[in-house]
Design a protein around this motif. Structure first.
Motif, PDB file in Angstrom:
ATOM      1  N   GLU A 145       8.387  -0.326  -3.606  1.00 45.93           N
ATOM      2  CA  GLU A 145       8.260  -0.990  -4.988  1.00 45.93           C
ATOM      3  C   GLU A 145       7.959   0.064  -5.928  1.00 45.93           C
ATOM      4  OE1 GLU A 145       4.736  -3.271  -4.189  1.00 45.93           O
ATOM      5  OE2 GLU A 145       5.677  -5.040  -3.277  1.00 45.93           O
ATOM      6  N   VAL A 146       7.251   1.290  -5.704  1.00 47.46           N
ATOM      7  CA  VAL A 146       7.503   2.341  -6.482  1.00 47.46           C
ATOM      8  C   VAL A 146       8.767   2.733  -6.967  1.00 47.46           C
ATOM      9  CG1 VAL A 146       6.454   4.580  -6.657  1.00 47.46           C
ATOM     10  CG2 VAL A 146       4.889   3.220  -5.904  1.00 47.46           C
ATOM     11  N   LYS A 173       6.546  -1.470   2.025  1.00 41.18           N
ATOM     12  CA  LYS A 173       6.619  -2.453   0.808  1.00 41.18           C
ATOM     13  C   LYS A 173       6.133  -1.804  -0.568  1.00 41.18           C
ATOM     14  CE  LYS A 173       5.284  -6.707  -0.342  1.00 41.18           C
ATOM     15  NZ  LYS A 173       4.315  -8.031  -0.119  1.00 41.18           N
ATOM     16  N   GLY A 174       4.991  -0.881  -0.295  1.00 43.57           N
ATOM     17  CA  GLY A 174       4.416  -0.180  -1.298  1.00 43.57           C
ATOM     18  C   GLY A 174       5.266   1.000  -1.954  1.00 43.57           C
ATOM     19  N   THR A 175       5.743   1.525  -0.939  1.00 46.42           N
ATOM     20  CA  THR A 175       6.722   2.429  -1.330  1.00 46.42           C
ATOM     21  C   THR A 175       7.953   2.335  -2.107  1.00 46.42           C
ATOM     22  OG1 THR A 175       5.643   3.966   0.464  1.00 46.42           O
ATOM     23  CG2 THR A 175       7.741   4.619  -0.342  1.00 46.42           C
ATOM     24  N   THR A 232       0.968  -1.302   0.083  1.00 46.98           N
ATOM     25  CA  THR A 232       0.014  -0.251  -0.048  1.00 46.98           C
ATOM     26  C   THR A 232       0.857   1.238  -0.060  1.00 46.98           C
ATOM     27  OG1 THR A 232       0.052  -0.105   2.265  1.00 46.98           O
ATOM     28  CG2 THR A 232      -1.888  -1.032   1.232  1.00 46.98           C
ATOM     29  N   LEU A 233       0.315   2.331  -0.082  1.00 51.33           N
ATOM     30  CA  LEU A 233       0.887   3.704   0.131  1.00 51.33           C
ATOM     31  C   LEU A 233       0.406   4.426   1.524  1.00 51.33           C
ATOM     32  CD1 LEU A 233       1.628   4.943  -3.484  1.00 51.33           C
ATOM     33  CD2 LEU A 233       3.372   3.888  -2.025  1.00 51.33           C
TER      34      LEU A 233
END
Lengths: 803, 350
Positions: free
Chosen positions: B241-242, B237-239, A480-481
């Motif tokens: 991955e970006v 995790k999301g950050t 998520t962010l």
């Protein structure tokens, strides 16, 4: 740590290939750095049975053997002496490539054909024994692959154990992880010990004088030991783990350490004064010769194991040579203790002695582990060395470590991880790691978790959350962010200007370099700085790697000049570079230094070599000044000037200080020929160094539109002859002051000496543009203005106007 | 011969001279000869007065007509000649277009600067600000406040470069050192500011490593951290991955492996699928298909306690990456020392 999969399989069941297991370990926090496949280089090595041994007809020291390899009999010439007819031995067939790189070929040895090679342990790199052929067990099946027969078909995982997980420094610890990962059960080796009647308490005593440094000391005594080589299976496992086999007793202590993670030490009991053990700090002046043969002076901070008289081991680090187990040893005292990690670390660092044992103890081992390890080793000594184990264990453990109990909130787990795990799932994960979980009778469904003492790393709730996360699988946690909106990032004005400075310098043709922040004091000598120069007052490193990297730079110049030197040595003489970086100055009353950012450049050689259209031109002071002008112009910095200066590293006539609105912001100049020479540079070098914060202070990225002139201007040229000492600036100022409102641009387009110009004089030619913003100016108006200027130039500077 | 015939002959002769003139000079000579002040046509015009009155208008008309025609011819011949001339000139000006061009001199930013700017650009897009910290640092910020135990090997004289201080430090936390990572900026920022915080911090870092192809006593890191209400591991995790996809390409796979750092928990090492072999396995990724690019984790509650944040109210993540490592992976640079030798043949490649 290196772990054999066959060994691991004794402690836990799993049905995974080495690669699959490695992947699973990797994703749960035990990094696998490599997989080594054993037995891979034993292809075409099979079990052969010697049918007949004959003397070689042409060489006394050789035998000719006839060897059965199941489907045929081979004739092999052999130099070994230890075999007899009927023995089973390893046979490397023609085409085999031994671990040493030796390739087996059909050969004629002293006139007799030989179709292979019978091998020793050492030739196959499965042991150290090179004295003769490896004689295999009678049960080995003829013709079978040797690797299979010896159980050498194994894979070794090279694991990186993080410092917080000393419990994983043994096969059992890894097996526990594997059990948790695959959901099977840990099978710790069962202890089967037959003790003799004699009690250990009658034979010895242990006194621990410093309970803080040695929380636990357990000992067993085993006698009637026969020192011999270990069995092959044990040697192989030790070897797979990267250990050298020595003898059965030493090997067993190492083996059990590799299995349990608990270091053990075996003393030759008969060598101990009064047959007793004291755990104490060393007395001043005491010495010991350690197992590595080094004589060591001890001090009062070093914890030692002593007998009644003197130190016999550096506790937890290394044993002493005097009580070392040797050929003649029959009785041993087996030590299995727990030591204070910091004490071990100190001793190990102080003596520069890092051992398998010290490395484990310094990470903090489970004080509840030693007795199991002692029993396990005693069992193996009984089985493999014919030892008789005295009844009982001496166990000095005054303050047993209790199981820690922690509270875990399932909601907190989910808050931290961003998951939706149920208390049941969390419980299941923790229990798979041998943590005991119970529901607390409170409203929030909190869990109480009992942490076994071998998990020294689990001290807080967050530690448990990490366990849940890694075994649940990071890959299963949804990405998520951060949900909070309205974040505003970006650079502030200073950062934008700083970025701008680099962009401008790059567009000016300079290459950015990055040099080390530390330099050597000899760089200051190269810059010819006097002893009392402020630049020499540098921050000094306490433990530099070398003299050349021993102080923090106080200027970027040496770094840049070194880059020029480096490139010049590689025949690159045209170098134009800049660096933006910190310099370091101590500040009175402050612990930390001032770290201003400097912008420095160095230019040498020419922009380009000779070209088909243009000759190379050496760069000089004015090329560097031009870059500063461009930089300031682009940064919107106005009202700046240069002041002549004398610096030891500058050419005495070509050095300057840069001022903006009266504040000194840096220096610009050509370096002194001596400095140029010190840096082994063939061409002159011009440098500048400016303080970034001051540029930022005066810079303005704001621009205001200025009307573009509507009416054409009139451009008139004047050439004047003045004394050499008169500067351009003086002329410029007069022109500017007396040009009046109509004067626009002033452009110096020629500077000339010699020819008709008298000695001591120079000719300066300017073109002046006059312009009015409300009408087209006439030439007469412009000429009138020019007359006024000329009159002043004549009067104030004694200038002569050239026709 | 009548005057009319004379005129016609003259016109023909002049016309011939004009059209046959092969240069501007010849053309001018013709003009002077016929139309000049002392030219032949001018002479005839001047002699008109001698004609009978009745003939004057017609002859005069004819003469003027001839004059005009000739002038036109001259103009058009002049155009022609000029055109020919230009053509010849241009022909002569032909260049060898294979000669090398004249290049303007421009420099370039150091590869490490380019990589740092790229990293910062990505995080600015995610709403991060940039904050920098000192390179000479207190043990307190570099180790102690980051939950590093006193005997941690990183604190030893073999691992960290220490600075001589005027006074003997009263405790280990007052030792002065060259920061071994950019993480102390976390503490400095949190001490000074309140959440929400979204910060990246690039800069030089130092370790007592002898230089070899993979080690350098000075190198660069970019630290990043976010502290806010309800920050989760999933956000980390999301950050990342970006970031990884922006930095290494949108097809990159990202994985997090559990690891250990004193100041984050849970901690992770982050891999991207190998940019050389796309995960199939090659020498660069040591046949694993993955390249480790950074370390990360949730900020340890102990760290929040140190700076006076309530770990029950805010959570956060932090990550740190080695700039050299990323540059080496992305650009295939095989020796870290190249970054600091500043050989122009190296700098010129990027």
């Amino acid at each position: 740590m290196r772990v054999s999969l066959n060994w691991l399989k004794e402690c836990v069941e799993f049905d995974l290939s080495p690669e699959e297991l490695a992947e699973r370990l990797n994703l749960t926090g035990t990094a696998v750095e490599g997989i080594e496949y054993l037995g891979k280089d034993l292809q075409k090595v099979v079990v052969g049975q010697i049918k007949k041994i004959k003397q070689h007809p042409n060489a006394d020291y050789l035998k000719v053997c006839s060897v059965d390899i199941r489907d045929k009999e081979l004739q092999i010439v052999c130099g070994a002496k230890n075999m007899k007819e009927g023995d089973k031995v390893p046979v490397a067939l023609v085409g085999a490539k031994l671990p040493s790189g030796l390739e087996i070929k059909r050969a004629i040895i002293k006139g007799v054909a030989s179709e292979g090679m019978m091998c020793s342990e050492s030739e196959l790199k499965i042991g150290e024994d090179a004295s003769g052929l490896l004689i295999l067990d009678e049960s080995a099946e003829v013709g079978e692959d040797l690797a299979k027969v010896l159980g050498l078909e194994d894979a070794v995982l090279e694991l990186e154990i993080t410092p917080n997980r000393p419990d994983c420094l043994g096969v059992i610890g890894i097996a526990r992880e594997v059990a948790a990962i695959v959901g099977s059960e840990l099978k710790k080796p069962k202890i089967k010990l037959k003790e003799v009647d004699r009690s250990i308490h009658q034979a010895t005593r242990v006194d621990v004088l410093d309970g803080d440094l040695c929380p636990r000391y357990a000992a067993r005594i085993i006698d009637d030991i026969t020192i011999a080589p270990s069995p092959l299976w044990m040697k192989r496992r030790l070897q797979a783990a990267g250990f050298r086999a020595i003898n059965n007793v030493v090997d067993i202590t190492n083996y059990v350490m590799l299995e349990t993670g608990q270091p053990l030490h075996a003393f030759d009991f008969d060598r101990l004064n009064e047959g007793r053990i004291m755990v104490r700090t060393a007395h001043l002046g005491e010495t010991i010769v350690t197992l590595d043969g080094v004589f060591r002076q001890l001090d009062e901070t070093t914890l030692v194991i002593a007998d009644a008289k003197e130190p016999i081991a550096l506790a937890g680090v290394m044993g002493g040579a005097h009580s070392e187990v040797s050929e003649g040893t029959t009785t041993i005292l087996l030590e299995s203790a727990n030591f204070n990690p910091r004490s071990i670390m100190r001793t190990s660092r102080k003596l520069g002695l890092i051992t398998e044992s010290s490395n484990r103890f310094e990470k903090g081992l489970d004080p509840n582990g030693p007795v199991y390890a002692a029993d396990r080793a005693a069992q193996l000594m009984q089985e493999l060395a014919g030892g008789k184990v005295f009844k009982g264990v001496i166990d000095v453990y005054p303050k047993p470590k209790r199981v820690l109990s922690l509270t875990l909130r399932p909601q907190r787990v989910n808050d931290i991880l961003g998951t939706n795990l149920l208390p049941k799932q969390i419980t299941q994960i923790l229990e798979s790691l041998e943590l005991k979980v119970s529901q607390l009778p409170t409203r929030n469904s909190q869990l109480e978790v009992h942490v076994p003492t071998f998990r020294t790393d689990l001290e807080q709730e967050i530690d448990l959350i990490e366990e849940v996360a890694r075994l649940y699988g990071y890959n299963r946690i949804q990405s998520t962010l951060p949900e909070s909106g309205g974040k505003r990032g970006g650079l502030n004005l200073n950062q934008r200007i700083s970025l701008c400075i680099k962009d401008i310098l790059v567009s000016c043709g300079l290459w950015e370099v990055i040099t080390f922040s530390f330099i050597g004091p000899q760089q200051f000598d190269k810059l010819m700085l006097p002893a009392d120069s402020a630049l020499r007052e540098a921050i000094t490193l306490r433990n530099p790697l070398s003299e050349e990297q021993s102080i923090m730079r106080t200027t970027l110049l040496p770094g840049l000049l070194e880059v020029l030197r480096y490139n010049a040595h590689r025949n690159r003489y045209n170098v134009q570079i800049f660096e933006v970086g910190h310099i370091f100055h101590s500040r009175p009353g402050e612990i930390l230094p001032h770290e201003p950012v400097m912008v420095a450049a160095a230019l040498t050689g020419s922009w380009r070599d000779n070209e088909w259209h243009e000759r190379a031109k050496l760069l000089d002071f004015f090329d560097a000044k031009g870059i500063i002008e461009t930089l300031f112009d682009q940064l919107g910095i106005e009202d700046w000037h240069l002041n002549r200066t004398i610096r030891p590293f500058f050419h005495p006539g070509r050095g300057s200080e840069v001022f903006i609105k009266g504040e000194m912001v840096g220096i610009l100049g050509e370096i002194h020929p001596h400095v140029q020479e010190a840096f082994e540079l063939p061409n002159p070098v011009t440098i500048f160094e400016l303080e970034e914060a001051k540029l930022v202070k005066y810079a303005s990225l704001l621009r205001h539109f200025e009307e573009i002139p509507k009416y054409p201007g009139v451009t008139l040229d004047i050439a004047l002859v003045v004394d050499e000492v008169i500067s351009n600036e003086e002329v410029y100022k007069i022109i500017h002051r007396w040009g009046g409102r109509l004067l626009g641009e002033i452009h110096l387009f020629d500077l000339y000496r010699g020819g008709q110009i008298p000695r001591g004089k120079k000719s300066l030619a300017y073109s002046l543009t006059f312009r009015a913003d409300d009408r087209t100016l006439t030439e007469d108006e412009a000429k009138k203005a020019l007359e006024r200027i000329i009159a002043r130039l004549k009067k104030e500077l004694g200038a002569r106007i050239r026709a | 011969m009548s005057i009319r015939e004379e005129l016609r002959c003259l016109a023909e002769e002049a016309q011939r001279a004009i059209s046959q003139s092969s240069s501007l000079q010849e053309l001018n000579e013709a003009r002077v000869k016929f139309l000049g002040r002392k030219g032949q046509l001018t002479a005839i015009l001047k002699s008109l007065g001698k004609l009978p009155l009745s003939e004057r208008p017609t002859v005069g008309y004819l003469a003027n007509e001839i004059r005009e025609t000739l002038e036109e011819s001259i103009v058009s011949r002049e155009k022609e000649l000029k055109k020919e001339l230009l053509q010849k000139k241009l022909e002569a000006e032909k260049v060898d277009i294979t000669l090398p061009g004249k290049r303007p001199c421009v420099g370039r930013k150091h590869l490490l600067t380019q990589v740092i700017e790229e990293i910062i650009r990505i995080f600015m897009g995610l709403g991060y600000s940039v904050v920098e910290g000192p390179e000479v640092e207190l043990d307190y910020y570099n180790f102690e406040a980051l939950n590093t135990p006193p005997d941690h090997p990183a604190r030893s004289l073999q691992a960290t470069l220490y600075v001589k201080t005027a006074h003997e430090p009263k405790s280990s936390r007052e030792e002065v050192l060259l920061r071994t990572h950019t993480s102390p900026v976390q503490i400095r920022v949190m001490e000074r500011m309140k959440p929400p915080l979204y910060v990246v911090s690039p800069g030089r870092t130092y370790r007592r490593d002898v230089a070899d192809p993979t080690h350098s006593p000075m190198f660069h890191q970019v630290e990043g951290f976010a502290v806010d209400k309800r920050i989760t591991f999933g956000d980390l995790k999301g950050t990342l991955e970006v970031f990884a996809r922006e930095m290494f390409g949108k097809d990159r796979k990202v994985r997090l492996r559990p690891h250990f750092f004193p100041f984050t928990e849970p901690s992770a090492e982050v891999d991207v699928s190998c940019i050389v072999c796309d995960g199939r396995g090659c020498r660069i990724c040591k046949y694993s298909g993955w390249l480790e690019i950074l370390g990360a984790g949730m900020i340890d509650p102990n760290v929040f306690n140190v700076v006076g944040y309530d770990p029950e109210k805010v959570t956060g993540f932090a990550f740190g990456m080695g700039v050299e490592r990323i540059a080496m992976l992305k650009y295939g640079v095989n020796d870290i020392r190249l970054f600091f030798e500043n050989d122009l043949r190296f700098l010129g490649q990027f």
